[in-house]
Design a protein around this motif. Structure first.
Motif, PDB file in Angstrom:
ATOM      1  N   ASP A 114     -70.807-101.139  28.787  1.00 28.29           N
ATOM      2  CA  ASP A 114     -71.933-101.923  29.265  1.00 28.29           C
ATOM      3  C   ASP A 114     -71.394-102.972  30.227  1.00 28.29           C
ATOM      4  O   ASP A 114     -70.184-103.090  30.424  1.00 28.29           O
ATOM      5  N   LYS A 115     -72.281-103.718  30.853  1.00 32.24           N
ATOM      6  CA  LYS A 115     -71.877-104.660  31.890  1.00 32.24           C
ATOM      7  C   LYS A 115     -70.958-105.750  31.346  1.00 32.24           C
ATOM      8  O   LYS A 115     -69.978-106.111  32.001  1.00 32.24           O
ATOM      9  N   ALA A 116     -71.233-106.245  30.160  1.00 33.69           N
ATOM     10  CA  ALA A 116     -70.393-107.286  29.578  1.00 33.69           C
ATOM     11  C   ALA A 116     -68.970-106.777  29.339  1.00 33.69           C
ATOM     12  O   ALA A 116     -67.996-107.487  29.572  1.00 33.69           O
ATOM     13  N   GLN A 117     -68.865-105.522  28.905  1.00 41.12           N
ATOM     14  CA  GLN A 117     -67.534-104.947  28.681  1.00 41.12           C
ATOM     15  C   GLN A 117     -66.776-104.789  30.006  1.00 41.12           C
ATOM     16  O   GLN A 117     -65.568-105.021  30.078  1.00 41.12           O
ATOM     17  N   LEU A 118     -67.484-104.408  31.050  1.00 37.29           N
ATOM     18  CA  LEU A 118     -66.864-104.281  32.367  1.00 37.29           C
ATOM     19  C   LEU A 118     -66.321-105.635  32.829  1.00 37.29           C
ATOM     20  O   LEU A 118     -65.182-105.724  33.297  1.00 37.29           O
TER      21      LEU A 118
END
Length: 142
Positions: A114-118
């Motif tokens: 997800d975006k936070a992980q990226l």
């Protein structure tokens, strides 16, 4: 302490094009985090909508967490974009996005992206590798 805050800014690659791409990625990610933090802190000290979101999810002390996350994103993003105190900015983003990705969103590392992980993994890269040649750390430290 000085070496931690201002590590010798090493070249990422001998190619100037790769240095430029690395710098553009650092600035883009830093600016993205700065914008995300700004949206949260516009209603000083923090957006009530973000506090309500954390409260609805059952987080303890949602006001304190919202303040830390919002201001951490703003400060960490600004530092990363400028390439100033790169490790401090990167660590702030790593902590905030690590909690957001792996605890709040419950994403599995690498399997579910997800975006936070990226943002977490990119901040990890810049914390480990440094800001590169085109940074304020390089101007200060040499």
């Amino acid at each position: 302490m000085n070496k931690f805050l201002f590590p010798r800014a090493k070249s990422i690659h001998r190619s100037q094009l790769i240095e430029l791409i690395y710098t553009l990625l650092r600035v883009h990610v830093g600016y993205g985090m700065l914008q995300s933090g700004w949206k949260k802190v516009q209603d000083f000290p923090i957006s009530q909508g973000f506090v309500d979101h954390l409260s609805d999810k059952g987080w303890p002390m949602p006001e304190a967490l919202a303040i830390m996350a919002g201001w951490g994103e703003l400060l960490g993003g600004a530092l990363l974009a400028l390439g100033l105190f790169n490790r401090v900015g990167g660590l702030l983003i790593m902590i905030i996005m690590g909690v957001a990705a792996f605890v709040h969103n419950g994403a599995m590392p690498i399997v579910e992206v997800d975006k936070a992980q990226l943002y977490f993994w990119i901040a990890t890269l810049f914390t480990a590798m440094g800001p590169g040649k085109l940074s304020l750390d390089r101007l200060i430290r040499g």
